[in-house]
Design a protein around this motif. Structure first.
Motif, PDB file in Angstrom:
ATOM      1  N   MET B   1       0.858  -1.197   0.000  1.00 52.80           N
ATOM      2  CA  MET B   1       0.000   0.000   0.000  1.00 52.80           C
ATOM      3  C   MET B   1       0.892   1.245   0.000  1.00 52.80           C
ATOM      4  O   MET B   1       1.792   1.376   0.831  1.00 52.80           O
ATOM      5  N   SER B   2       0.649   2.123  -0.948  1.00 51.61           N
ATOM      6  CA  SER B   2       1.465   3.334  -0.973  1.00 51.61           C
ATOM      7  C   SER B   2       0.911   4.346   0.030  1.00 51.61           C
ATOM      8  O   SER B   2      -0.295   4.481   0.194  1.00 51.61           O
ATOM      9  N   ILE B   3       1.816   5.024   0.708  1.00 54.13           N
ATOM     10  CA  ILE B   3       1.407   5.999   1.725  1.00 54.13           C
ATOM     11  C   ILE B   3       1.387   7.371   1.084  1.00 54.13           C
ATOM     12  O   ILE B   3       2.337   7.764   0.396  1.00 54.13           O
ATOM     13  N   LYS B   4       0.305   8.101   1.298  1.00 56.16           N
ATOM     14  CA  LYS B   4       0.183   9.437   0.710  1.00 56.16           C
ATOM     15  C   LYS B   4       1.175  10.381   1.376  1.00 56.16           C
ATOM     16  O   LYS B   4       1.359  10.355   2.588  1.00 56.16           O
ATOM     17  N   TYR B 186       8.115  12.516   8.475  1.00 55.81           N
ATOM     18  CA  TYR B 186       7.274  12.027   9.564  1.00 55.81           C
ATOM     19  C   TYR B 186       6.185  11.133   8.977  1.00 55.81           C
ATOM     20  O   TYR B 186       5.644  11.433   7.912  1.00 55.81           O
ATOM     21  N   THR B 187       5.895  10.040   9.665  1.00 54.44           N
ATOM     22  CA  THR B 187       4.733   9.243   9.297  1.00 54.44           C
ATOM     23  C   THR B 187       3.730   9.374  10.435  1.00 54.44           C
ATOM     24  O   THR B 187       4.007   9.013  11.571  1.00 54.44           O
ATOM     25  N   VAL B 188       2.593   9.965  10.091  1.00 48.98           N
ATOM     26  CA  VAL B 188       1.565  10.234  11.099  1.00 48.98           C
ATOM     27  C   VAL B 188       0.517   9.134  10.999  1.00 48.98           C
ATOM     28  O   VAL B 188      -0.135   8.985   9.966  1.00 48.98           O
ATOM     29  N   CYS B 189       0.402   8.325  12.061  1.00 53.67           N
ATOM     30  CA  CYS B 189      -0.426   7.118  11.992  1.00 53.67           C
ATOM     31  C   CYS B 189      -1.674   7.237  12.862  1.00 53.67           C
ATOM     32  O   CYS B 189      -1.657   7.858  13.926  1.00 53.67           O
ATOM     33  N   ALA B 190      -2.718   6.614  12.384  1.00 53.62           N
ATOM     34  CA  ALA B 190      -3.949   6.466  13.173  1.00 53.62           C
ATOM     35  C   ALA B 190      -4.452   5.059  12.881  1.00 53.62           C
ATOM     36  O   ALA B 190      -5.052   4.818  11.839  1.00 53.62           O
ATOM     37  N   GLY B 191      -4.176   4.139  13.795  1.00 48.91           N
ATOM     38  CA  GLY B 191      -4.517   2.738  13.530  1.00 48.91           C
ATOM     39  C   GLY B 191      -3.754   2.250  12.306  1.00 48.91           C
ATOM     40  O   GLY B 191      -2.536   2.393  12.240  1.00 48.91           O
ATOM     41  N   ASN B 192      -4.494   1.741  11.316  1.00 51.63           N
ATOM     42  CA  ASN B 192      -3.853   1.250  10.098  1.00 51.63           C
ATOM     43  C   ASN B 192      -3.556   2.359   9.108  1.00 51.63           C
ATOM     44  O   ASN B 192      -2.871   2.138   8.122  1.00 51.63           O
ATOM     45  N   GLN B 193      -4.125   3.519   9.343  1.00 53.29           N
ATOM     46  CA  GLN B 193      -3.956   4.599   8.371  1.00 53.29           C
ATOM     47  C   GLN B 193      -2.633   5.315   8.612  1.00 53.29           C
ATOM     48  O   GLN B 193      -2.229   5.534   9.749  1.00 53.29           O
ATOM     49  N   LYS B 194      -1.981   5.695   7.498  1.00 56.12           N
ATOM     50  CA  LYS B 194      -0.700   6.394   7.608  1.00 56.12           C
ATOM     51  C   LYS B 194      -0.612   7.473   6.553  1.00 56.12           C
ATOM     52  O   LYS B 194      -1.037   7.262   5.410  1.00 56.12           O
ATOM     53  N   ILE B 195      -0.068   8.627   6.912  1.00 53.06           N
ATOM     54  CA  ILE B 195       0.321   9.606   5.900  1.00 53.06           C
ATOM     55  C   ILE B 195       1.695  10.157   6.270  1.00 53.06           C
ATOM     56  O   ILE B 195       2.097  10.156   7.432  1.00 53.06           O
ATOM     57  N   LYS B 196       2.385  10.617   5.212  1.00 47.85           N
ATOM     58  CA  LYS B 196       3.758  11.084   5.396  1.00 47.85           C
ATOM     59  C   LYS B 196       3.838  12.583   5.187  1.00 47.85           C
ATOM     60  O   LYS B 196       3.077  13.148   4.395  1.00 47.85           O
TER      61      LYS B 196
END
Lengths: 341, 484
Positions: B1-4, B186-196
């Motif tokens: 999965m690519s991270i936005k 930075y990778t900002v995570c919320a559960g399984n969700q991630k954004i960079k």
């Protein structure tokens, strides 16, 4: 557009006014009834219980009245909202069908009915989650939408509608844990306690109030407390009751927004417009009828008053259409006896 | 999965976060705002006094003082650009004793040092002329003509919608639980969700300290959740006060106020009680008693029988007493914007500029966007039916007959207004989201009449069953299934 008589509201009062006006000689083509909702009939449409006139249901009475008004050829416009009314009796109304319209009326009857008061729940502490709703809203969800707003309910307030909604929820398989009333006597007719609560084993507690609401998203529980003679909660009687809904019914108040904006004076006690003996408000040619005038005890009284209002309006129109003589204001000298401050 | 991946991620969609997004959206940058709640303005921004303070309260030389006065000056321009109701109604601090007068004089001096213009001490007769309903025992008042009122969530919606229209992504119910840093991103995570993101702005309000801990940083102060309770009076009482009226402040703070709101109601409150939970927005009987008493000191004849709703908000009070806006000492390109309590609303425009300056110093390249949208949405500022002139109303109805279908008579909200709110850049898909954007259900009957209809419209417009419509968040369904 010009009309001799504009009736705002198509509940029982508005419809009876319209029918009577024709009987009193006002041509049907000179009358228009304006209704904000999608259907004519007002609150009658969600009252599927009996008890109206000769034991009709609310919906039966509504459909009878609507049929009668339509048979007389009176124009009734639904989805039509009055934005404003001036003292010259110019109404600005909007509706998706006709758009933005001005109507010049010779006489106007305010038959806008009443609203539920929410004041009683305002002093309750705690959160404001989903599942706290008025009895009228609960009734609409169940009877018109066909959905249950709760399955484990506490009811606060004791109007007739509170009892009727409690019964309705019980019939639909919901559990009504208790009905509480802060005052020492029920607000509605006692016969409803016998008819609505007892057959379903719903406990009714006077001098009790809901003092706190729990739940962040959906209501989870309420705190119920006995009140002392001064109406203050007796702390040691506090009791937390789990529930998924709280229905309130703390009384009604006349819907007078249009009247106030028009500059009509409102009485402090009834919260409805001041009226003369002929039901005319403080603006000449604007009359008040039914629950918009003051909260009536029952439907029979509303219908009786509505007939009398329409008769007065017919007299008023006759007088104002006569060639101008000296105006005699005998009606103006007295205040409606039923409506004294 | 690519991270936005983004240039900037802002944590928190309160007034500070959204205002920062609004400032950044003027530049060619990829920005995201992540919010734990379901909507913009879910925390402190939702429930406060709605006051644009003039800036005489904050201690001289503090960041608060600087940004309050500047933010107050910027408010007129921003609200005009985005069609937000704002009124420079002025504020009055009333005094009853000689001691109070001394305090008022000091407050005036402080204000002048901070750069507040037009401050004046009024005599009793001047005060009574301006506010006939104020307590006859009041002897003096400090008048600040530059103070004003604005609806905090309307302002937050406006700046958020503008930034969304200019390409900012919003993530709701995105409860940040982990932040990873590889020395560059930075990778900002919320559960399984991630954004960079390369840059992070911590505008998490009451939770800013918890966010700081996620990068092993500690704010040099504590954030204490302080709850303020309020009462709102019917519009029919709206003329009771023309200015925001305070009593002379004491060691406990600014105290209880009586003020008009931009929507024509009267607001009374707040008290200030420390609470255990940052999410404790419950009202209490004692609290309502306390603010009733406070209001009667200012205005003995105030009609508290005309209360239409009560509510409470939690403020992030820093033990240091001042705003804290700095790059993290632990991690580069991570900006803390913390301890933004009152006057955070008034200061927000200036706070956001201050943040952008820090980002610039950190090395963020700011190049103005070519196709910048000035208004709330690409279609303008979305006037509501009740705000329109007669001509505008006729035109709106002609274009879309649903503007002629009245839904909330108390606040004059039409089906057209509601459908517009549902379809705007940040969609209003719950009953409360519609309420705060359109005012449907905010009048004297508090939605007893229109809530069902609003739910019906949401269901129809989003093509869902009415039983799936929520009051505000995921588990707040209005209905519990079909009848028998």
């Amino acid at each position: 557009m010009k009309k001799k008589l504009v009736i705002i509201g198509s509940g029982p009062s508005g419809l009876v006014c319209a029918m009577t006006a024709v009987k009193c000689g006002i041509p049907a083509s000179d009358i228009i009834v304006l209704e904000r909702e999608n259907e004519l009939g007002g609150t009658l449409n969600q009252c599927i219980h009996t008890g109206y006139l000769k034991n009709l249901t609310g919906t039966e009475l509504g459909s009878n009245l609507i049929k009668a008004v339509k048979k007389l050829g009176i124009e009734c416009r639904t989805e039509t909202c009055v934005l404003s009314l001036t003292s010259d009796k110019v109404l600005t109304v909007i509706s998706p069908k006709a758009g933005y319209v001005k109507i010049q009326a010779e006489a106007v009857i305010l038959a806008t009915g009443c609203r539920e008061q929410s004041r009683g729940v305002l002093s309750i502490g705690g959160t404001r989650p989903a599942g706290v709703l008025s009895a009228g809203a609960a009734q609409r969800y169940i009877n018109i939408e066909g959905y249950m707003p709760g399955r484990k309910t506490v009811v606060v307030g004791s109007t007739e509608i509170a009892f009727i909604v409690a019964r309705r929820m019980a019939i639909e398989g919901g559990k009504v844990i208790t009905v509480v009333e802060p005052k020492g006597a029920p607000l509605g007719d006692k016969k409803y306690i016998k008819e609505c609560l007892r057959p379903f084993n719903i406990p009714f507690k006077l001098n009790h109030n809901v003092t706190k609401i729990y739940g962040k998203e959906r209501i989870e529980a309420v705190e119920i407390c006995q009140l002392d003679k001064k109406g203050k909660p007796i702390k040691k009687t506090k009791q937390k009751i789990e529930c998924d809904s709280l229905v309130y019914s703390c009384g009604y108040t006349p819907d007078v927004d249009i009247a106030i904006d028009a500059g009509i004076r409102i009485k402090r006690d009834t919260k409805g417009p001041f009226t003369k003996r002929n039901f005319e408000t403080t603006i000449s040619g604007i009359f008040a009828s039914g629950n918009a005038h003051y909260i009536h005890k029952n439907i029979d009284k509303i219908i009786k008053e509505s007939v009398a209002v329409a008769e007065s309006v017919a007299k008023y129109l006759q007088k104002s259409n006569q060639p101008k003589k000296e105006k005699k204001n005998e009606d103006n000298a007295h205040v409606n006896s039923e409506n004294k401050e | 999965m690519s991270i936005k991946s983004y240039d900037v991620v802002i944590i928190g969609a309160g007034i500070t976060g959204t205002m920062t997004a609004f400032q950044i959206a003027k530049y060619s940058l990829k920005t995201a705002v992540v919010e734990a709640g379901i909507d913009v303005a879910s925390g402190s921004t939702r429930a406060n006094s709605a006051i644009v303070h003039a800036g005489y309260d904050a201690k001289e030389g503090t960041l608060k003082a600087l940004l309050n006065v500047k933010g107050c000056d910027m408010m007129a321009q921003i609200t005009a650009q985005l069609g937000v109701h704002y009124k420079k109604c002025g504020s009055l601090v009333i005094g009853f004793t000689a001691k109070d007068l001394e305090k008022l004089k000091k407050l005036k001096e402080r204000g002048e040092t901070n750069g507040v213009k037009g401050l004046r001490i009024l005599t009793r007769s001047e005060l009574l002329k301006m506010e006939p309903n104020v307590s006859k025992d009041a002897k003096h008042a400090l008048y600040a003509p530059s103070a004003g009122i604005v609806c905090p969530y309307d302002l937050a919606y406006a700046v958020a919608e503008n930034s969304a229209s200019n390409g900012t992504d919003y993530y709701f119910e995105y409860k940040v639980d982990k932040i990873e840093y590889d020395g560059k991103h930075y990778t900002v995570c919320a559960g399984n969700q991630k954004i960079k993101a390369k840059y992070v702005v911590n505008a998490a309000g009451c939770y800013a300290d918890e966010i700081a801990k996620m990068i092993d940083d500690d704010l040099p102060f504590e954030i204490i959740p302080r709850r303020g309770e309020y009462m709102l009076l019917d519009k029919r009482e709206g003329k009771a006060a023309k200015h925001t009226i305070f009593v002379t402040p004491n060691e406990k703070g600014k105290g209880i106020l009586v003020s008009p709101t931009v929507d024509g109601n009267i607001i009374v409150g707040p008290n200030a009680n420390i609470v255990d939970s940052k999410a404790d927005t419950s009202v209490t009987e004692d609290g309502l008693d306390e603010i009733s008493k406070g209001a009667r000191i200012i205005m003995p004849q105030i009609n508290l029988g005309a209360v239409i709703t009560t509510f409470a908000g939690v403020r992030p009070t820093p033990t240091s007493g001042d705003f804290y806006i700095q790059e993290s000492k632990k991690c580069k390109n991570f900006i803390h914007v913390a301890g933004i309590e009152s006057p955070g609303l008034a200061s927000a425009p200036a706070v956001s500029e201050y943040v952008v300056d820090i980002l610039k110093k950190c090395g963020l390249t700011l190049r103005k966007k070519r196709s910048y949208i000035e208004t709330r949405t690409p279609n303008g500022n979305c006037k509501l039916f009740y705000e329109m002139t007669e001509r505008e109303r006729k035109q709106a109805i002609k274009n879309d007959p649903r503007y002629a279908k009245m839904i909330c008579r108390c606040e004059m909200v039409t089906e057209g207004d509601i459908i517009n709110a549902i379809n705007r850049p940040i969609s209003a898909h719950t009953v409360d989201m519609v309420k705060r954007r359109t005012r449907a259900g905010m009048g004297r009957c508090q939605g007893a009449h229109c809530r069902t209809k609003v739910a019906e419209i949401i269901a129809k417009e989003l093509n869902i069953d009415i039983s799936e419509v929520k009051k505000f968040s995921s588990n707040s369904n209005l209905l519990l299934g079909k009848t028998k």
